[in-house]
Design a protein around this motif. Structure first.
Motif, PDB file in Angstrom:
ATOM      1  N   THR A 109      90.976  17.262 -86.664  1.00 47.04           N
ATOM      2  CA  THR A 109      92.106  17.275 -87.598  1.00 47.04           C
ATOM      3  C   THR A 109      92.104  18.534 -88.453  1.00 47.04           C
ATOM      4  O   THR A 109      93.147  19.161 -88.665  1.00 47.04           O
ATOM      5  CB  THR A 109      92.067  16.032 -88.494  1.00 47.04           C
ATOM      6  OG1 THR A 109      92.144  14.856 -87.681  1.00 47.04           O
ATOM      7  CG2 THR A 109      93.219  16.031 -89.479  1.00 47.04           C
ATOM      8  N   GLY A 167      91.324  17.020 -78.184  1.00 50.84           N
ATOM      9  CA  GLY A 167      92.487  16.129 -78.213  1.00 50.84           C
ATOM     10  C   GLY A 167      93.093  16.022 -79.604  1.00 50.84           C
ATOM     11  O   GLY A 167      94.320  16.107 -79.776  1.00 50.84           O
ATOM     12  N   TYR A 168      92.240  15.828 -80.606  1.00 50.38           N
ATOM     13  CA  TYR A 168      92.729  15.739 -81.986  1.00 50.38           C
ATOM     14  C   TYR A 168      93.336  17.064 -82.438  1.00 50.38           C
ATOM     15  O   TYR A 168      94.378  17.087 -83.107  1.00 50.38           O
ATOM     16  CB  TYR A 168      91.581  15.346 -82.916  1.00 50.38           C
ATOM     17  CG  TYR A 168      91.163  13.903 -82.812  1.00 50.38           C
ATOM     18  CD1 TYR A 168      91.788  12.914 -83.566  1.00 50.38           C
ATOM     19  CD2 TYR A 168      90.133  13.516 -81.965  1.00 50.38           C
ATOM     20  CE1 TYR A 168      91.404  11.586 -83.476  1.00 50.38           C
ATOM     21  CE2 TYR A 168      89.741  12.189 -81.863  1.00 50.38           C
ATOM     22  CZ  TYR A 168      90.379  11.232 -82.622  1.00 50.38           C
ATOM     23  OH  TYR A 168      90.003   9.926 -82.528  1.00 50.38           O
ATOM     24  N   LEU A 171      96.810  17.657 -80.870  1.00 49.96           N
ATOM     25  CA  LEU A 171      97.798  16.723 -81.417  1.00 49.96           C
ATOM     26  C   LEU A 171      98.197  17.119 -82.830  1.00 49.96           C
ATOM     27  O   LEU A 171      99.391  17.224 -83.146  1.00 49.96           O
ATOM     28  CB  LEU A 171      97.218  15.302 -81.409  1.00 49.96           C
ATOM     29  CG  LEU A 171      98.061  14.239 -82.124  1.00 49.96           C
ATOM     30  CD1 LEU A 171      99.360  13.994 -81.367  1.00 49.96           C
ATOM     31  CD2 LEU A 171      97.274  12.939 -82.282  1.00 49.96           C
ATOM     32  N   PRO A 210     100.860   9.098 -86.215  1.00 48.60           N
ATOM     33  CA  PRO A 210     100.410   9.383 -84.847  1.00 48.60           C
ATOM     34  C   PRO A 210      98.915   9.615 -84.760  1.00 48.60           C
ATOM     35  O   PRO A 210      98.302   9.334 -83.726  1.00 48.60           O
ATOM     36  CB  PRO A 210     101.197  10.642 -84.461  1.00 48.60           C
ATOM     37  CG  PRO A 210     101.619  11.259 -85.747  1.00 48.60           C
ATOM     38  CD  PRO A 210     101.814  10.120 -86.688  1.00 48.60           C
ATOM     39  N   LEU A 211      98.317  10.099 -85.828  1.00 48.02           N
ATOM     40  CA  LEU A 211      96.873  10.323 -85.831  1.00 48.02           C
ATOM     41  C   LEU A 211      96.111   9.004 -85.763  1.00 48.02           C
ATOM     42  O   LEU A 211      95.115   8.876 -85.039  1.00 48.02           O
ATOM     43  CB  LEU A 211      96.476  11.103 -87.094  1.00 48.02           C
ATOM     44  CG  LEU A 211      95.053  11.648 -87.165  1.00 48.02           C
ATOM     45  CD1 LEU A 211      94.763  12.574 -85.994  1.00 48.02           C
ATOM     46  CD2 LEU A 211      94.835  12.387 -88.483  1.00 48.02           C
ATOM     47  N   TYR A 214      96.471   7.616 -82.209  1.00 49.10           N
ATOM     48  CA  TYR A 214      95.587   8.334 -81.280  1.00 49.10           C
ATOM     49  C   TYR A 214      94.128   7.933 -81.501  1.00 49.10           C
ATOM     50  O   TYR A 214      93.372   7.763 -80.535  1.00 49.10           O
ATOM     51  CB  TYR A 214      95.746   9.843 -81.470  1.00 49.10           C
ATOM     52  CG  TYR A 214      94.960  10.661 -80.475  1.00 49.10           C
ATOM     53  CD1 TYR A 214      95.440  10.888 -79.193  1.00 49.10           C
ATOM     54  CD2 TYR A 214      93.718  11.193 -80.805  1.00 49.10           C
ATOM     55  CE1 TYR A 214      94.726  11.628 -78.268  1.00 49.10           C
ATOM     56  CE2 TYR A 214      92.975  11.924 -79.889  1.00 49.10           C
ATOM     57  CZ  TYR A 214      93.492  12.149 -78.625  1.00 49.10           C
ATOM     58  OH  TYR A 214      92.767  12.876 -77.717  1.00 49.10           O
ATOM     59  N   PHE A 217      93.216   4.701 -79.776  1.00 51.90           N
ATOM     60  CA  PHE A 217      93.070   4.763 -78.328  1.00 51.90           C
ATOM     61  C   PHE A 217      91.862   5.606 -77.911  1.00 51.90           C
ATOM     62  O   PHE A 217      91.237   5.337 -76.883  1.00 51.90           O
ATOM     63  CB  PHE A 217      94.346   5.335 -77.689  1.00 51.90           C
ATOM     64  CG  PHE A 217      95.475   4.357 -77.610  1.00 51.90           C
ATOM     65  CD1 PHE A 217      95.456   3.325 -76.694  1.00 51.90           C
ATOM     66  CD2 PHE A 217      96.563   4.463 -78.451  1.00 51.90           C
ATOM     67  CE1 PHE A 217      96.490   2.409 -76.621  1.00 51.90           C
ATOM     68  CE2 PHE A 217      97.604   3.554 -78.395  1.00 51.90           C
ATOM     69  CZ  PHE A 217      97.570   2.522 -77.477  1.00 51.90           C
ATOM     70  N   ALA A 218      91.548   6.640 -78.676  1.00 53.81           N
ATOM     71  CA  ALA A 218      90.444   7.527 -78.317  1.00 53.81           C
ATOM     72  C   ALA A 218      89.091   6.899 -78.600  1.00 53.81           C
ATOM     73  O   ALA A 218      88.121   7.164 -77.883  1.00 53.81           O
ATOM     74  CB  ALA A 218      90.580   8.854 -79.062  1.00 53.81           C
ATOM     75  N   GLY A 279      95.330  -0.892 -80.835  1.00 51.26           N
ATOM     76  CA  GLY A 279      96.022   0.378 -80.640  1.00 51.26           C
ATOM     77  C   GLY A 279      97.454   0.190 -80.171  1.00 51.26           C
ATOM     78  O   GLY A 279      98.374   0.879 -80.637  1.00 51.26           O
ATOM     79  N   ARG A 283     100.702   1.387 -82.292  1.00 50.67           N
ATOM     80  CA  ARG A 283     101.689   2.284 -81.696  1.00 50.67           C
ATOM     81  C   ARG A 283     103.105   1.762 -81.909  1.00 50.67           C
ATOM     82  O   ARG A 283     104.021   2.513 -82.258  1.00 50.67           O
ATOM     83  CB  ARG A 283     101.412   2.441 -80.201  1.00 50.67           C
ATOM     84  CG  ARG A 283     102.391   3.351 -79.457  1.00 50.67           C
ATOM     85  CD  ARG A 283     102.302   3.135 -77.970  1.00 50.67           C
ATOM     86  NE  ARG A 283     102.599   1.728 -77.653  1.00 50.67           N
ATOM     87  CZ  ARG A 283     102.254   1.137 -76.515  1.00 50.67           C
ATOM     88  NH1 ARG A 283     101.577   1.806 -75.597  1.00 50.67           N
ATOM     89  NH2 ARG A 283     102.577  -0.131 -76.292  1.00 50.67           N
TER      90      ARG A 283
END
Length: 290
Positions: A109, A167-168, A171, A210-211, A214, A217-218, A279, A283
């Motif tokens: 982040t 990934g973070y 995003l 959105p963070l 994510y 799910f991560a 998750g 979402r």
């Protein structure tokens, strides 16, 4: 841009979060996943009170006993109670999820915010670093970090966390570049807010939806990868009652003592299932189009 406009924008954000909380309480996915996950957390906290036996105590006489009234999930290859080991394994599972997610989310982040809000020079440097990490296959990057630091519980968590940083970063960078031109950001700048205040006080709260999705799910994927490291002997080491370690210790008894494999396997399945359900619910709730 006036202080009244900025105050109105903040009020709208608070209203939106209250709406999200109301939707969350009526979401079956969040209720089911959250309830299971809360139960896992409570089991981890009160493990010494819930576990019927010492998870480390070896009793060769009770070796590979099937489920019974004394040992509800049976015993493992050295006579340890599987229920007790599964219960204590919740602590390792939550620790792995927390540490690996903290490493990935915090570093990713921060890098994403700087790359999306900072100068083209900083953005280029950060994204080339991310490209280097992405050049390695996910599992290979984890194995490289473990090979450098040596196999252990903490090494495995850090390795999984490092592998999740790209990934973070990507995003957060993409979202930051989208929102940095919004009115509320311009209002904060017009009122004299510093770049740091805008970045962490204005942009970060507004990209948190959105963070969070994510992250939900991560984190299960990170837990699965950490268990996989334990399974191949590069993560948590025996005799720790970690579910991946329990699976590798009992893999030779898949057909002769199925309960030794089923106990940690089902525990891992239920835990990952609960996080995925949570998750999915998050979402739907946090989707701005909803």
């Amino acid at each position: 841009m006036t202080a009244a406009t900025l105050s109105q924008d903040k009020a709208l954000v608070r209203v939106r979060w209250r709406d999200c909380a109301s939707k969350a309480l009526s979401s079956p996915s969040i209720l089911i996943g959250g309830t299971i996950l809360l139960t896992i957390v409570l089991i981890a906290i009160f493990a010494p009170l819930v576990a019927p036996f010492d998870p480390f105590k070896i009793n060769p006489i009770q070796r590979l006993k099937p489920p019974s009234f004394q040992h509800w999930l049976g015993t493992d290859e050295v006579g340890r109670d599987l229920l007790s080991r599964v219960i204590y394994g919740t602590r390792y599972f939550l620790l792995i999820c927390s540490v690996s997610a903290a490493v990935s989310a915090s570093v990713g982040t921060l890098l994403g915010l700087i790359a999306g809000f900072g100068s083209a020079l900083w953005s280029g440097i950060i994204m080339r670093f991310i490209d280097v990490l992405l050049a390695f296959p996910y599992i290979l990057l984890v194995l490289v970090v473990v090979a450098i630091l040596g196999p252990s519980l903490w090494t495995g968590m850090v390795a999984v966390g490092i592998a999740g940083i790209p990934g973070y970063t990507r995003l957060v960078r993409s979202i930051t570049m989208t929102v940095k031109g919004e009115d509320y950001v311009m209002s904060a700048r017009a009122l004299g807010a510093s770049e740091t205040q805008i970045l962490f006080g204005t942009i970060l709260p507004n990209i948190s939806s959105p963070l969070i999705v994510y992250l939900s799910f991560a984190t299960p994927l990170a837990a699965l990868l950490a268990s996989g490291l334990s399974f191949v002997g590069l993560g948590t080491q025996p005799p720790a009652p970690e579910w991946g370690v329990m699976l590798v210790n009992s893999r030779n008894y898949l057909f002769s003592a199925w309960w030794a494999v089923a106990a940690p396997g089902i525990a891992l399945f239920i835990s990952i299932f609960s996080m995925n359900m949570l998750g999915n619910g998050l979402r739907d709730v946090l989707d701005p189009r909803g």
